[in-house]
Design an enzyme around this catalytic site. Sequence first.
Site, PDB file in Angstrom:
ATOM      1  CB  SER A  63     -56.456  -9.087  62.283  1.00 48.11           C
ATOM      2  OG  SER A  63     -57.142 -10.313  62.197  1.00 48.11           O
ATOM      3  CG  ASP A  72     -52.861 -12.396  69.113  1.00 44.53           C
ATOM      4  OD1 ASP A  72     -52.261 -11.314  69.180  1.00 44.53           O
ATOM      5  OD2 ASP A  72     -53.653 -12.787  69.999  1.00 44.53           O
TER       6      ASP A  72
HETATM    7  P1  ADP Z   1     -59.359 -13.732  65.668  1.00 43.56           P
HETATM    8  O1  ADP Z   1     -58.608 -13.255  66.866  1.00 43.56           O
HETATM    9  O2  ADP Z   1     -60.722 -13.170  65.629  1.00 43.56           O
HETATM   10  O3  ADP Z   1     -59.291 -15.220  65.590  1.00 43.56           O
HETATM   11  P2  ADP Z   1     -57.265 -13.633  63.692  1.00 43.56           P
HETATM   12  O4  ADP Z   1     -56.490 -12.470  63.236  1.00 43.56           O
HETATM   13  O5  ADP Z   1     -56.568 -14.552  64.641  1.00 43.56           O
HETATM   14  O6  ADP Z   1     -58.629 -13.152  64.370  1.00 43.56           O
HETATM   15  O7  ADP Z   1     -57.719 -14.387  62.394  1.00 43.56           O
HETATM   16  C1  ADP Z   1     -58.369 -15.623  62.416  1.00 43.56           C
HETATM   17  C2  ADP Z   1     -57.940 -16.455  61.224  1.00 43.56           C
HETATM   18  O8  ADP Z   1     -58.396 -15.874  60.026  1.00 43.56           O
HETATM   19  C3  ADP Z   1     -56.443 -16.613  61.068  1.00 43.56           C
HETATM   20  O9  ADP Z   1     -56.188 -17.971  60.873  1.00 43.56           O
HETATM   21  C4  ADP Z   1     -56.112 -15.829  59.815  1.00 43.56           C
HETATM   22  O10 ADP Z   1     -55.030 -16.421  59.147  1.00 43.56           O
HETATM   23  C5  ADP Z   1     -57.377 -16.000  59.021  1.00 43.56           C
HETATM   24  N1  ADP Z   1     -57.677 -14.986  57.997  1.00 43.56           N
HETATM   25  C6  ADP Z   1     -57.058 -13.828  57.715  1.00 43.56           C
HETATM   26  N2  ADP Z   1     -57.702 -13.140  56.736  1.00 43.56           N
HETATM   27  C7  ADP Z   1     -58.773 -13.900  56.406  1.00 43.56           C
HETATM   28  C8  ADP Z   1     -59.836 -13.765  55.464  1.00 43.56           C
HETATM   29  N3  ADP Z   1     -59.934 -12.686  54.681  1.00 43.56           N
HETATM   30  N4  ADP Z   1     -60.764 -14.733  55.403  1.00 43.56           N
HETATM   31  C9  ADP Z   1     -60.693 -15.806  56.206  1.00 43.56           C
HETATM   32  N5  ADP Z   1     -59.723 -16.013  57.119  1.00 43.56           N
HETATM   33  C10 ADP Z   1     -58.772 -15.076  57.208  1.00 43.56           C
HETATM   34 MG    MG Z   2     -56.591 -15.417  66.743  1.00 40.15          MG
END
Ligand code: ADP
Ligand code: MG
Length: 569
Positions: free
Chosen positions: A219, A221
């Site tokens: 994913s 961070d």
């Molecule tokens: P990106 O770098 O694309 O922002 P992240 O890993 O930082 O990806 O995740 C973005 C957000 O999504 C974080 O706040 C995380 O906690 C949240 N998250 C994780 N799993 C899910 C999910 N299944 N549905 C929605 N949000 C999620």
């Molecule tokens: Mg992020």
Amino acid sequence: MEKDAAEPDSSRQRNGAVVGGTLYGEFTDTLNDRVRYSVSLTESALTIQKITASPGRTKVVFNLTDCVGCRAHRADDGADVGAYVTAYFYQFKRRWMSTGTARQKVEQCFRVALVQDPLVNLQEAERWASAIRDFSIRQIPRRDGVLYGEVRRPCRVMVLVNPHSGRGQALQLFTTHVQGMLTEAAVPYTLVITEHQNHARELVRKADLSKWDALVIMSGDGLLFEVINGLMEREDWEQALQTPLGILPGGSGNALAASVHHYTQCPPAWNEELLLSCGFLLCKGLVVCLDLVSVHLASRQRLFSFLSLAWGFVADVDIESEKYRHVGAIRFLMGTLVRLASLRVYQGRLAYLPVKEALRLGRGAAKPHPPPSTPQCHSLCSSSSGQPLPQTSPNQNSRHGQNGDPNSNHNTIQNSTNNTITAKRTAEAPAESLTRGPPDSLLPGLDQPVPESWTLVQEEDFVLVLAIYQSHLAEDLWTAPGAGPDDGLIHLFYVTAGISRPALLRLFLAMEKGAHLACGCPHLVYQKVRALRLEPLSPQGVITVDGETVEYGPVQAQIHPRLARLICG
Ligand code: ADP
Ligand code: MG
């Protein structure tokens, strides 16, 4: 015929012989059994040399540091008595249609057909495959002076994937780029697809960690932030943090993945190349220590952070650029340009404990911050000197307010579209959460003045404050050039008001090559610190921890060296 192919040749080593630690054999090509190879294996390399009638011999040397695995198998064709050895390498090769090199997969296969008995051939193939695997596991690219551990083998991995991270392709990227690699490396894994925010946090808080040798996050961070804080909520947090954590870039903010790749000292990589590099490191299973930073918020919530604490420009760009998520990592560049166009100044107070002082004082002079369960009364608006802070502070310094109105920056904050995004991304702990962890010996309570050994920054008008503890803030932002995963340092950067838009843009462009500190910008300040406190005076704004919005208000943090473990090269 099969026997002929394996007939010992007095001028060469005997087949299967181990001479001076080198395994030697003669095998045939997978497609043409008249093409023969002499194959030798040392602790560091697999060498395959074509045996031809002519004196010229083609020889290929495979470095075992590039090898993730090897297997012995029969042919699909049941009539073939031969067995096969296939080794999987990820070598640095020239990029197609581009400059530089990147890891690319190379599969090397040879056929073992010593006798007519398929079982005997398979046993010999397995002997070779197992020797290649054993040597490869020991041949891991290591850097001098770094203390490494290794994941337990066979390694059982839980892979957590956020299907919505980045452009929503994390699961697909895992399937196309990582799954095969883990199979090649014979790493068994269980895939967990998160269903909602904090799912991963709740899961690791309750998980039986004795079942897992590594927790891997595919994913951005944000998901690792969840996992670390979930681990910190466990009663056995100290033990739980010994579980190696791995990162595979699947988000739009892949700062840790970029940092991990950077620590390997390999040529820079982005996108799928970065994913391949991190997958490779996961298969190799080297583990280093990871510093964590304990962050205290005004509501007395305590968080653990592995990457950054940001306020001002960087935090705004991170959160505002959420709406460009569909474009991937380039969203930060777009966000930077938009925010530059309406540059804001943020008012607040900043104090920090410089490394030199921390060393002089031993572990620090502050009374440890009380654990979160102890009731404590304090005002959100108390300053470090105990004086009440002004409730509002219209920004007089900005030259870039809307319609030339000096107060309009203030309005911009109030009217910004952050609210909906913030609500979606706020790093709120689940209701029953209680973060544990070591005491913060460097931090007084947030309502107490900072100790005298701290430095109080004179300026109160900032464009950004950024505390970072990894080298990269994004895939193409090499923000803290000297940072390491366990250097015990918070790299504190701040940019004071008065910087022009072109100068700020220059800093961010230079950051791609880690050259921003050489720009000679008088508004950029860099300090290595162990702890810091930030008290925003501007009534509204955004503070992020590891790219996740946290509640806005006074915040303080201290480093805890080597608290967690990270799969890293
Ligand atoms: P990106 O770098 O694309 O922002 P992240 O890993 O930082 O990806 O995740 C973005 C957000 O999504 C974080 O706040 C995380 O906690 C949240 N998250 C994780 N799993 C899910 C999910 N299944 N549905 C929605 N949000 C999620
Ligand atoms: Mg992020």
